[in-house]
Design a protein around this motif. Structure first.
Motif, PDB file in Angstrom:
ATOM      1  N   VAL A  97      44.484  38.279  27.144  1.00  0.00           N
ATOM      2  CA  VAL A  97      45.045  39.297  27.995  1.00  0.00           C
ATOM      3  C   VAL A  97      44.323  38.748  29.667  1.00  0.00           C
ATOM      4  O   VAL A  97      44.778  38.137  30.509  1.00  0.00           O
ATOM      5  N   LEU A  98      43.158  37.077  29.176  1.00  0.00           N
ATOM      6  CA  LEU A  98      42.667  36.420  29.980  1.00  0.00           C
ATOM      7  C   LEU A  98      43.877  35.675  30.767  1.00  0.00           C
ATOM      8  O   LEU A  98      44.483  35.119  31.280  1.00  0.00           O
ATOM      9  N   LYS A  99      44.700  34.731  29.676  1.00  0.00           N
ATOM     10  CA  LYS A  99      45.552  34.337  29.757  1.00  0.00           C
ATOM     11  C   LYS A  99      47.052  34.973  30.629  1.00  0.00           C
ATOM     12  O   LYS A  99      47.332  34.555  31.447  1.00  0.00           O
ATOM     13  N   LYS A 100      46.922  36.104  30.466  1.00  0.00           N
ATOM     14  CA  LYS A 100      48.263  36.664  31.040  1.00  0.00           C
ATOM     15  C   LYS A 100      47.526  37.149  32.797  1.00  0.00           C
ATOM     16  O   LYS A 100      48.105  36.817  33.177  1.00  0.00           O
ATOM     17  N   VAL A 101      46.208  37.224  32.967  1.00  0.00           N
ATOM     18  CA  VAL A 101      45.810  37.166  34.131  1.00  0.00           C
ATOM     19  C   VAL A 101      45.882  36.527  34.828  1.00  0.00           C
ATOM     20  O   VAL A 101      45.901  36.009  36.042  1.00  0.00           O
ATOM     21  N   LEU A 102      45.256  35.318  34.595  1.00  0.00           N
ATOM     22  CA  LEU A 102      45.052  33.449  35.273  1.00  0.00           C
ATOM     23  C   LEU A 102      46.564  33.309  35.269  1.00  0.00           C
ATOM     24  O   LEU A 102      46.897  32.543  36.201  1.00  0.00           O
ATOM     25  N   TYR A 141      48.160  37.639  48.781  1.00  0.00           N
ATOM     26  CA  TYR A 141      48.075  37.261  47.817  1.00  0.00           C
ATOM     27  C   TYR A 141      47.369  37.587  46.597  1.00  0.00           C
ATOM     28  O   TYR A 141      47.433  37.868  45.457  1.00  0.00           O
ATOM     29  N   PRO A 142      45.745  36.873  47.337  1.00  0.00           N
ATOM     30  CA  PRO A 142      44.361  37.243  46.507  1.00  0.00           C
ATOM     31  C   PRO A 142      44.405  39.113  46.261  1.00  0.00           C
ATOM     32  O   PRO A 142      43.653  39.100  45.516  1.00  0.00           O
ATOM     33  N   ASN A 143      44.296  39.501  46.926  1.00  0.00           N
ATOM     34  CA  ASN A 143      43.948  40.721  47.049  1.00  0.00           C
ATOM     35  C   ASN A 143      44.973  41.199  44.940  1.00  0.00           C
ATOM     36  O   ASN A 143      44.317  42.089  44.247  1.00  0.00           O
ATOM     37  N   ALA A 144      46.096  41.030  45.197  1.00  0.00           N
ATOM     38  CA  ALA A 144      47.198  41.309  43.417  1.00  0.00           C
ATOM     39  C   ALA A 144      46.166  40.661  42.724  1.00  0.00           C
ATOM     40  O   ALA A 144      46.099  40.905  41.293  1.00  0.00           O
ATOM     41  N   CYS A 145      45.679  39.062  42.251  1.00  0.00           N
ATOM     42  CA  CYS A 145      45.189  38.094  41.796  1.00  0.00           C
ATOM     43  C   CYS A 145      43.505  39.303  41.583  1.00  0.00           C
ATOM     44  O   CYS A 145      43.413  39.748  40.533  1.00  0.00           O
ATOM     45  N   ARG A 146      43.025  39.772  42.738  1.00  0.00           N
ATOM     46  CA  ARG A 146      41.579  40.896  41.897  1.00  0.00           C
ATOM     47  C   ARG A 146      42.124  42.103  41.394  1.00  0.00           C
ATOM     48  O   ARG A 146      40.993  42.421  40.430  1.00  0.00           O
ATOM     49  N   ALA A 148      44.394  41.954  39.379  1.00  0.00           N
ATOM     50  CA  ALA A 148      45.110  41.772  37.877  1.00  0.00           C
ATOM     51  C   ALA A 148      43.305  41.598  37.021  1.00  0.00           C
ATOM     52  O   ALA A 148      43.366  42.914  36.346  1.00  0.00           O
ATOM     53  N   PHE A 149      42.550  41.349  37.750  1.00  0.00           N
ATOM     54  CA  PHE A 149      41.419  41.750  36.618  1.00  0.00           C
ATOM     55  C   PHE A 149      40.796  42.548  36.590  1.00  0.00           C
ATOM     56  O   PHE A 149      40.018  43.569  35.686  1.00  0.00           O
ATOM     57  N   LYS A 150      41.045  44.567  37.792  1.00  0.00           N
ATOM     58  CA  LYS A 150      40.047  45.247  37.658  1.00  0.00           C
ATOM     59  C   LYS A 150      40.938  46.320  36.918  1.00  0.00           C
ATOM     60  O   LYS A 150      40.573  46.874  36.088  1.00  0.00           O
ATOM     61  N   ALA A 156      35.767  40.214  33.698  1.00  0.00           N
ATOM     62  CA  ALA A 156      34.696  40.113  35.386  1.00  0.00           C
ATOM     63  C   ALA A 156      36.016  39.163  36.143  1.00  0.00           C
ATOM     64  O   ALA A 156      36.132  37.848  35.571  1.00  0.00           O
ATOM     65  N   TYR A 157      35.553  39.545  37.095  1.00  0.00           N
ATOM     66  CA  TYR A 157      36.429  38.847  38.229  1.00  0.00           C
ATOM     67  C   TYR A 157      35.403  37.464  39.005  1.00  0.00           C
ATOM     68  O   TYR A 157      33.961  37.479  39.230  1.00  0.00           O
ATOM     69  N   PRO A 158      35.482  36.485  38.114  1.00  0.00           N
ATOM     70  CA  PRO A 158      34.822  35.001  38.799  1.00  0.00           C
ATOM     71  C   PRO A 158      34.977  35.156  39.742  1.00  0.00           C
ATOM     72  O   PRO A 158      35.276  34.723  41.202  1.00  0.00           O
TER      73      PRO A 158
END
Length: 184
Positions: A97-102, A141-146, A148-150, A156-158
């Motif tokens: 899961v972490l790998k997918k989100v990263l 684009y950073p919102n999409a990353c945030r 993805a963590f949610k 946790a969002y680093p």
């Protein structure tokens, strides 16, 4: 597709030869235009501190300053994508899961760099509406990353990623202020 080192070389050549010259009133070599341009942005201190160390800034017109800031944004987005890719390599293999989100986040920051690259071409042709749209996209684009963590409550969002997200958004806000000023 992420910007290649060739793009950064091309941008530095463009800035050093000032081929995007647009008449402006300023004294070559002083900080007056940088300060006046940065006053039109949301983050004056970030704007000045980003432009001041760049040798091309003192010879640039307003459009040239905007292009330099776009380059700062591209460098930020590319560095964040690389940072995420390195985190992906160091993530434990048993955490898919972490790998997918990263991986998703690295891609989003790569897309942000691409959108900023598109704005360079738009600025070169005085297509300020399109440049604005591309910079807005890069900022989003950073919102999409945030998000993805949610989607995964256990992740946790680093804080380092949050810092980088804010940095890119602030750089984009500076560029947007410059584009607004150019389109008057």
């Amino acid at each position: 597709m992420r910007p290649s080192p060739f793009i950064f070389l091309l941008l530095s050549l463009v800035f050093s030869h000032n081929i995007f010259h647009q008449p402006s009133v300023f004294v070559n070599g002083d900080m007056k235009l940088i300060q006046e341009t940065c006053k039109n942005t949301k983050y004056y201190d970030l704007c000045v501190s980003s432009l001041k160390p760049n040798a091309s800034s003192t010879k640039a017109d307003t459009k040239g300053l905007a292009l330099i800031m776009v380059g700062v944004g591209m460098a930020n987005a590319t560095a964040t994508s690389s940072y995420l890719s390195s985190q992906l390599l160091s993530a434990t293999p048993n955490d898919p899961v972490l790998k997918k989100v990263l991986r998703e986040c690295a891609d989003k920051y790569g897309y942000a760099a691409d959108a900023l690259q598109d704005s360079v071409q738009d600025l070169a042709t005085d297509s300020y509406d399109y440049a604005y749209m591309h910079v807005m996209g890069a900022s989003d684009y950073p919102n999409a990353c945030r998000n993805a963590f949610k989607r995964y409550p256990g992740l946790a969002y680093p804080s380092e990623l949050a810092r980088r997200e804010d940095g890119l958004k602030h750089i984009c806000d500076v560029v947007l202020g410059m584009i607004d000023h150019l389109s008057w």
